[in-house]
Design a protein around this motif. Sequence first.
Motif, PDB file in Angstrom:
ATOM      1  N   TYR A  65       0.829  -1.197   0.000  1.00  0.00           N
ATOM      2  CA  TYR A  65       0.000   0.000   0.000  1.00  0.00           C
ATOM      3  C   TYR A  65       0.872   1.259   0.000  1.00  0.00           C
ATOM      4  O   TYR A  65       1.968   1.273   0.584  1.00  0.00           O
ATOM      5  N   VAL A  66       0.353   2.308  -0.629  1.00  0.00           N
ATOM      6  CA  VAL A  66       1.046   3.593  -0.667  1.00  0.00           C
ATOM      7  C   VAL A  66       0.988   4.226   0.715  1.00  0.00           C
ATOM      8  O   VAL A  66      -0.087   4.369   1.299  1.00  0.00           O
ATOM      9  N   THR A  67       2.158   4.576   1.244  1.00  0.00           N
ATOM     10  CA  THR A  67       2.213   5.171   2.584  1.00  0.00           C
ATOM     11  C   THR A  67       2.652   6.629   2.562  1.00  0.00           C
ATOM     12  O   THR A  67       2.627   7.300   3.586  1.00  0.00           O
ATOM     13  N   ALA A  68       3.083   7.119   1.394  1.00  0.00           N
ATOM     14  CA  ALA A  68       3.545   8.514   1.310  1.00  0.00           C
ATOM     15  C   ALA A  68       2.976   9.162   0.066  1.00  0.00           C
ATOM     16  O   ALA A  68       3.692   9.680  -0.774  1.00  0.00           O
ATOM     17  N   GLY A  69       1.665   9.072  -0.080  1.00  0.00           N
ATOM     18  CA  GLY A  69       1.022   9.657  -1.238  1.00  0.00           C
ATOM     19  C   GLY A  69       1.128  11.165  -1.253  1.00  0.00           C
ATOM     20  O   GLY A  69       1.581  11.782  -0.290  1.00  0.00           O
ATOM     21  N   ALA A  70       0.683  11.758  -2.347  1.00  0.00           N
ATOM     22  CA  ALA A  70       0.806  13.207  -2.501  1.00  0.00           C
ATOM     23  C   ALA A  70       0.132  13.971  -1.367  1.00  0.00           C
ATOM     24  O   ALA A  70       0.587  15.027  -0.954  1.00  0.00           O
ATOM     25  N   LYS A  71      -0.974  13.431  -0.838  1.00  0.00           N
ATOM     26  CA  LYS A  71      -1.687  14.136   0.232  1.00  0.00           C
ATOM     27  C   LYS A  71      -0.910  14.140   1.543  1.00  0.00           C
ATOM     28  O   LYS A  71      -1.131  14.992   2.394  1.00  0.00           O
ATOM     29  N   SER A  72      -0.029  13.157   1.727  1.00  0.00           N
ATOM     30  CA  SER A  72       0.733  13.105   2.974  1.00  0.00           C
ATOM     31  C   SER A  72       2.024  13.914   2.884  1.00  0.00           C
ATOM     32  O   SER A  72       2.740  14.041   3.868  1.00  0.00           O
ATOM     33  N   LEU A  73       2.326  14.449   1.706  1.00  0.00           N
ATOM     34  CA  LEU A  73       3.535  15.227   1.501  1.00  0.00           C
ATOM     35  C   LEU A  73       3.184  16.701   1.368  1.00  0.00           C
ATOM     36  O   LEU A  73       2.028  17.049   1.112  1.00  0.00           O
ATOM     37  N   PRO A  74       4.147  17.584   1.539  1.00  0.00           N
ATOM     38  CA  PRO A  74       3.849  19.007   1.378  1.00  0.00           C
ATOM     39  C   PRO A  74       3.350  19.287  -0.032  1.00  0.00           C
ATOM     40  O   PRO A  74       3.855  18.694  -0.998  1.00  0.00           O
ATOM     41  N   PRO A  75       2.379  20.155  -0.211  1.00  0.00           N
ATOM     42  CA  PRO A  75       1.952  20.506  -1.572  1.00  0.00           C
ATOM     43  C   PRO A  75       3.092  21.199  -2.318  1.00  0.00           C
ATOM     44  O   PRO A  75       3.962  21.818  -1.706  1.00  0.00           O
ATOM     45  N   GLU A  76       3.091  21.060  -3.619  1.00  0.00           N
ATOM     46  CA  GLU A  76       4.116  21.718  -4.422  1.00  0.00           C
ATOM     47  C   GLU A  76       3.723  23.175  -4.697  1.00  0.00           C
ATOM     48  O   GLU A  76       2.543  23.477  -4.867  1.00  0.00           O
ATOM     49  N   PRO A  77       4.688  24.066  -4.754  1.00  0.00           N
ATOM     50  CA  PRO A  77       4.376  25.432  -5.206  1.00  0.00           C
ATOM     51  C   PRO A  77       3.814  25.378  -6.618  1.00  0.00           C
ATOM     52  O   PRO A  77       4.305  24.612  -7.451  1.00  0.00           O
ATOM     53  N   ASP A  78       2.786  26.144  -6.902  1.00  0.00           N
ATOM     54  CA  ASP A  78       2.149  26.039  -8.219  1.00  0.00           C
ATOM     55  C   ASP A  78       1.909  27.386  -8.886  1.00  0.00           C
ATOM     56  O   ASP A  78       1.157  27.481  -9.847  1.00  0.00           O
TER      57      ASP A  78
END
Length: 479
Positions: A65-78
Amino acid sequence: MKRYEALAEEIAQSIRTGVMKLGDRLPSVRQASTSRGVSPSTVFEAYYLLEARGLIRARERSGYYVTAGAKSLPPEPDISSRPLGDSTNVDVSQLVFDVLESLKTRDVIPFGSAFPSPLLFPLQRLARSMASSVQEMDPWGTVDDLTPGNAALRRQIALRYLADGLHIHTDEIVITNGALEALNLCLQAVARPGDCIVIESPTFYAALQALERIGLKAIEVPTHPREGVDLEAMALALERHKPKACWLMTNFQNPLGSSMPDEKKQALVELLASHDVPLIEDDVYGELYFGSRRPVSAKAFDTKGLVMHCSSFSKCLAPGYRIGWAVPGRFTQRVARLKVTTTLSASAPAQAALADYLAKGGYDKHLRQLRHALSVQQSAMVQAVARHFPKGTKATRPSGGYFLWIELPGKINTLEIHRQALSLGISIAPGPMFSAHRGFTNCLRLNYGHPWDERAEAALTTLGRLIAANMDAKNSRSF
């Protein structure tokens, strides 16, 4: 890359971009083996690698299972930067020197360093190439290999270009003392004091120093943290300021880590060609990609000889050897003559050693190992930022190189953070050193080019607490 590494990187990229989300179940080993046409052992190796990087985790009798998906990481500057749009006299050298001075001791955690760990490079193998090549050097080589440089090394560089689909003749290559000299020679070949030069915002501080030294004015153009320089803003700058050149990083830009898509690079080259403006392309990180192929350079789209492509071996193979090169297009003769009148030649033994190393093979194997190490270290640092930095922090996730660009929430001065962190034995690169306007005061650059260990984790934990304390103090003073 080996098959399992390529599979792991493909899955990792899906996690970074949010295609696969936190909690998603990966296909079983049997399913993945069948669908991708690889052996079960290849899938196992890929999953083990992703598990080691902290991106997935096995659950007993349930799968991975994914344990470090995008939601668990800081958002990227956009959002692209918003520089003022005017031409600016540059005065950043003292700030840059003050920051760089702090990196001269091994005791400091080198998050602010501009270099990856020297332990990642095949220095013993290079030393053997140095020893054997020096013994075999033709005495006349000390004369023959003056500017434009060692013929065997230029041939090896030309072969690297050919592998990427670029037909570069050895006579078009000028060997220099590192990429920085190549970039400075190209700049001197096309600009004079008082001229305007287009740069990214933020940009590599050495570009600012070069402009300051020659007496050039900077035109900072908005730059997106993923896709690079804004072409509409570039077009406006070309019309308004009539610059003599542009100095850009199209691949894994320092400090953002951004990379321009191929079609955008082509459009950039065509836009500059329509104004007859040279592009000085700083491509020192191009070999440090995490995907399946090296990103295309802007030079690949050059039909008028206006792209002056610069690179080196310092960031990917031989730090300290100070061997770089320029492919200056229509300005080759001018750059070569400037080289003669400044430093004349790069080190003959260093050039011979690199030519020997490249000819004997092993470079691509080294690069695969280096890219893998950097990719693993990036994952570790991004996850640590997520754990330890304040809520609202944004962090880039570049697909190559070894820098993260961090945007901190609220009004905070990273120059002050730099001074406080340094007193605790931790270096960072504060945002203002990457701007002619001293902007980006709430930003900093972190280097993940050093092995991630307990010491690095503890340092980032301390840095996160320091940032939080400064934010609290700032908020309390505002009431």
